[in-house]
Design a protein around this motif. Sequence first.
Motif, mmCIF file in Angstrom:
data_model
loop_
_atom_site.group_PDB
_atom_site.id
_atom_site.type_symbol
_atom_site.label_atom_id
_atom_site.label_comp_id
_atom_site.label_asym_id
_atom_site.label_seq_id
_atom_site.Cartn_x
_atom_site.Cartn_y
_atom_site.Cartn_z
ATOM 1 N N ASP A 81 4.395 -30.450 62.586
ATOM 2 C CA ASP A 81 4.374 -31.526 63.579
ATOM 3 C C ASP A 81 4.914 -32.847 63.038
ATOM 4 O O ASP A 81 5.321 -33.713 63.817
ATOM 5 N N ASN A 82 4.911 -33.024 61.735
ATOM 6 C CA ASN A 82 5.412 -34.278 61.173
ATOM 7 C C ASN A 82 6.918 -34.260 60.977
ATOM 8 O O ASN A 82 7.459 -35.059 60.207
ATOM 9 N N LEU A 83 7.611 -33.380 61.693
ATOM 10 C CA LEU A 83 9.060 -33.280 61.566
ATOM 11 C C LEU A 83 9.790 -34.610 61.753
ATOM 12 O O LEU A 83 10.754 -34.884 61.031
ATOM 13 N N PRO A 84 9.385 -35.478 62.705
ATOM 14 C CA PRO A 84 10.090 -36.766 62.799
ATOM 15 C C PRO A 84 10.070 -37.551 61.485
ATOM 16 O O PRO A 84 11.089 -38.130 61.089
ATOM 17 N N SER A 85 8.932 -37.556 60.802
ATOM 18 C CA SER A 85 8.866 -38.258 59.518
ATOM 19 C C SER A 85 9.692 -37.548 58.460
ATOM 20 O O SER A 85 10.366 -38.189 57.645
ATOM 21 N N TYR A 86 9.656 -36.200 58.457
ATOM 22 C CA TYR A 86 10.449 -35.461 57.470
ATOM 23 C C TYR A 86 11.940 -35.735 57.665
ATOM 24 O O TYR A 86 12.688 -35.907 56.697
ATOM 25 N N HIS A 87 12.365 -35.753 58.917
ATOM 26 C CA HIS A 87 13.782 -36.029 59.197
ATOM 27 C C HIS A 87 14.168 -37.409 58.671
ATOM 28 O O HIS A 87 15.220 -37.572 58.050
ATOM 29 N N ARG A 88 13.304 -38.381 58.938
ATOM 30 C CA ARG A 88 13.591 -39.733 58.446
ATOM 31 C C ARG A 88 13.691 -39.741 56.927
ATOM 32 O O ARG A 88 14.615 -40.342 56.363
ATOM 33 N N VAL A 89 12.757 -39.067 56.257
ATOM 34 C CA VAL A 89 12.732 -39.083 54.798
ATOM 35 C C VAL A 89 13.998 -38.477 54.216
ATOM 36 O O VAL A 89 14.637 -39.071 53.336
ATOM 37 N N ILE A 90 14.397 -37.282 54.701
ATOM 38 C CA ILE A 90 15.563 -36.655 54.079
ATOM 39 C C ILE A 90 16.862 -37.323 54.514
ATOM 40 O O ILE A 90 17.849 -37.304 53.770
ATOM 41 N N ALA A 91 16.866 -37.949 55.697
ATOM 42 C CA ALA A 91 18.063 -38.701 56.094
ATOM 43 C C ALA A 91 18.231 -39.930 55.205
ATOM 44 O O ALA A 91 19.350 -40.274 54.805
ATOM 45 N N THR A 128 -7.089 -21.235 69.667
ATOM 46 C CA THR A 128 -7.749 -22.428 69.142
ATOM 47 C C THR A 128 -8.007 -23.410 70.271
ATOM 48 O O THR A 128 -7.395 -23.313 71.348
ATOM 49 N N ASP A 129 -8.882 -24.343 70.038
ATOM 50 C CA ASP A 129 -9.217 -25.379 71.015
ATOM 51 C C ASP A 129 -8.015 -26.311 71.180
ATOM 52 O O ASP A 129 -7.658 -27.035 70.237
ATOM 53 N N PRO A 130 -7.354 -26.337 72.337
ATOM 54 C CA PRO A 130 -6.152 -27.156 72.490
ATOM 55 C C PRO A 130 -6.430 -28.655 72.418
ATOM 56 O O PRO A 130 -5.547 -29.427 72.013
ATOM 57 N N VAL A 131 -7.619 -29.077 72.792
ATOM 58 C CA VAL A 131 -7.955 -30.498 72.708
ATOM 59 C C VAL A 131 -8.097 -30.918 71.247
ATOM 60 O O VAL A 131 -7.535 -31.928 70.812
ATOM 61 N N ALA A 132 -8.816 -30.120 70.457
ATOM 62 C CA ALA A 132 -8.963 -30.421 69.031
ATOM 63 C C ALA A 132 -7.614 -30.363 68.328
ATOM 64 O O ALA A 132 -7.328 -31.176 67.438
ATOM 65 N N LEU A 133 -6.775 -29.422 68.741
ATOM 66 C CA LEU A 133 -5.445 -29.302 68.133
ATOM 67 C C LEU A 133 -4.605 -30.542 68.418
ATOM 68 O O LEU A 133 -3.943 -31.074 67.521
ATOM 69 N N GLU A 134 -4.646 -31.025 69.653
ATOM 70 C CA GLU A 134 -3.867 -32.215 69.997
ATOM 71 C C GLU A 134 -4.421 -33.456 69.313
ATOM 72 O O GLU A 134 -3.654 -34.326 68.868
ATOM 73 N N ASP A 135 -5.730 -33.553 69.199
ATOM 74 C CA ASP A 135 -6.314 -34.696 68.494
ATOM 75 C C ASP A 135 -5.880 -34.697 67.031
ATOM 76 O O ASP A 135 -5.562 -35.753 66.464
ATOM 77 N N ALA A 136 -5.867 -33.525 66.413
ATOM 78 C CA ALA A 136 -5.441 -33.433 65.012
ATOM 79 C C ALA A 136 -3.963 -33.766 64.866
ATOM 80 O O ALA A 136 -3.555 -34.456 63.931
ATOM 81 N N ARG A 137 -3.149 -33.266 65.800
ATOM 82 C CA ARG A 137 -1.716 -33.589 65.759
ATOM 83 C C ARG A 137 -1.495 -35.090 65.882
ATOM 84 O O ARG A 137 -0.713 -35.687 65.125
ATOM 85 N N SER A 138 -2.172 -35.706 66.818
ATOM 86 C CA SER A 138 -2.002 -37.145 67.037
ATOM 87 C C SER A 138 -2.367 -37.938 65.785
ATOM 88 O O SER A 138 -1.641 -38.851 65.379
ATOM 89 N N ALA A 139 -3.493 -37.571 65.179
ATOM 90 C CA ALA A 139 -3.933 -38.292 63.977
ATOM 91 C C ALA A 139 -2.953 -38.088 62.830
ATOM 92 O O ALA A 139 -2.624 -39.043 62.094
ATOM 93 N N HIS A 140 -2.458 -36.862 62.663
ATOM 94 C CA HIS A 140 -1.568 -36.575 61.544
ATOM 95 C C HIS A 140 -0.218 -37.262 61.703
ATOM 96 O O HIS A 140 0.285 -37.900 60.770
ATOM 97 N N VAL A 141 0.374 -37.153 62.881
ATOM 98 C CA VAL A 141 1.684 -37.769 63.097
ATOM 99 C C VAL A 141 1.583 -39.290 63.050
ATOM 100 O O VAL A 141 2.467 -39.969 62.536
ATOM 101 N N GLN A 142 0.482 -39.827 63.583
ATOM 102 C CA GLN A 142 0.292 -41.274 63.531
ATOM 103 C C GLN A 142 0.232 -41.763 62.088
ATOM 104 O O GLN A 142 0.698 -42.869 61.770
ATOM 105 N N GLY A 143 -0.322 -40.948 61.202
ATOM 106 C CA GLY A 143 -0.382 -41.326 59.792
ATOM 107 C C GLY A 143 0.962 -41.316 59.108
ATOM 108 O O GLY A 143 1.141 -41.948 58.063
ATOM 109 N N GLY A 144 1.930 -40.597 59.673
ATOM 110 C CA GLY A 144 3.270 -40.553 59.096
ATOM 111 C C GLY A 144 3.327 -39.755 57.806
ATOM 112 O O GLY A 144 2.357 -39.117 57.393
ATOM 113 N N TYR A 145 4.483 -39.792 57.181
ATOM 114 C CA TYR A 145 4.681 -39.075 55.917
ATOM 115 C C TYR A 145 5.765 -39.782 55.128
ATOM 116 O O TYR A 145 6.758 -40.255 55.687
ATOM 117 N N ASP A 146 5.555 -39.843 53.827
ATOM 118 C CA ASP A 146 6.604 -40.305 52.930
ATOM 119 C C ASP A 146 6.543 -39.456 51.676
ATOM 120 O O ASP A 146 5.450 -39.147 51.178
#
Length: 317
Positions: A81-91, A128-146
């Motif tokens: 799910d953090n693909l947007p951050s990964y793309h930014r990093v390798i670009a 899996t619980d789709p609500v818990a999955l979306e909450d986890a995705r939101s938190a992880h992507v919001q945190g970004g990646y470097d």
Amino acid sequence: MGSTDMSGQDARLLADLEPVVARALDAHLHSATDWYPHRYIPWSQGRDFEGVLGGEPWEPGQQRLAPAVRVGLIHNLLSEDNLPSYHRVIAELFGRDGAWGTWVNRWTVEEGRHGMAIRDYLVVTRATDPVALEDARSAHVQGGYDIDYRGDVLASLIYVTLQEVATRVSYRNMKQMCGEPGCEALLQNIAHDENRHMVFYRAVLAAAAHMVPDRFLSALAHVMETFRVPGHGAPDFARMGRTMAVAGIYTPAAHYEEVLLPLTRFLRVFRTEGLTPEGEQARERISKLLGNAEQRAERFADLLGRTRPSPEHAVPS
């Protein structure tokens, strides 16, 4: 255009590697087989959820996928799910022009399918619980990646190579455990993509190792010592990682035997000649790190041999 904090040394290395990248990219595109995520999802099992459509809420009894595989898929999905951050990093790292830029975009195209397909599979099958999955995705992507090796092209190139191998191993092992034909076919495709990505990076890395052997060995030792998966910031990551290890999806033995050893052998780490004292010292560090990795693998296997739980209780629901 590359990263603004790149050294002149790294800029020269990227330029020198450009012809190698072009050849590896041609080989990658020649071997490419596009696949379509929607063909691997059992849509007939799907039904409406609660909310606007007034469907059936999710509850734990609906999940049928093997518990360890479910945890592994959730962990890998949060990483994907953090693909947007990964793309930014390798670009920023490799640049957006020429063969490097074409590779960055092609890699992103192929990686994008993985998250789409895994999420659809988990939600449609109610694994899996789709609500818990979306909450986890939101938190992880919001945190970004470097990447941990910002400003060091060679270390970053080593890291992504190791990571592609590790990801391939985890998807392959989940495929062997899942027990669902559709899921097996999906994971086979994803593992194949990850393997092709590894082959690309490994070819480029081999050329870099030949161009700057001392720097390469120093960077390899550093990455081996500090390696951590890109999803380390995901919610509940530590528990999911332990579950995957206990279940055999990704163990210390797999990291040593299927990631570190094959790559160091392919790159002829212990056969490189003409090193400076710096390179020799780095190679000694690598030898010690491999020994440490082997010991961790043995300790973990011994631990499971004494206390390994039954499959029903090996992982949380």
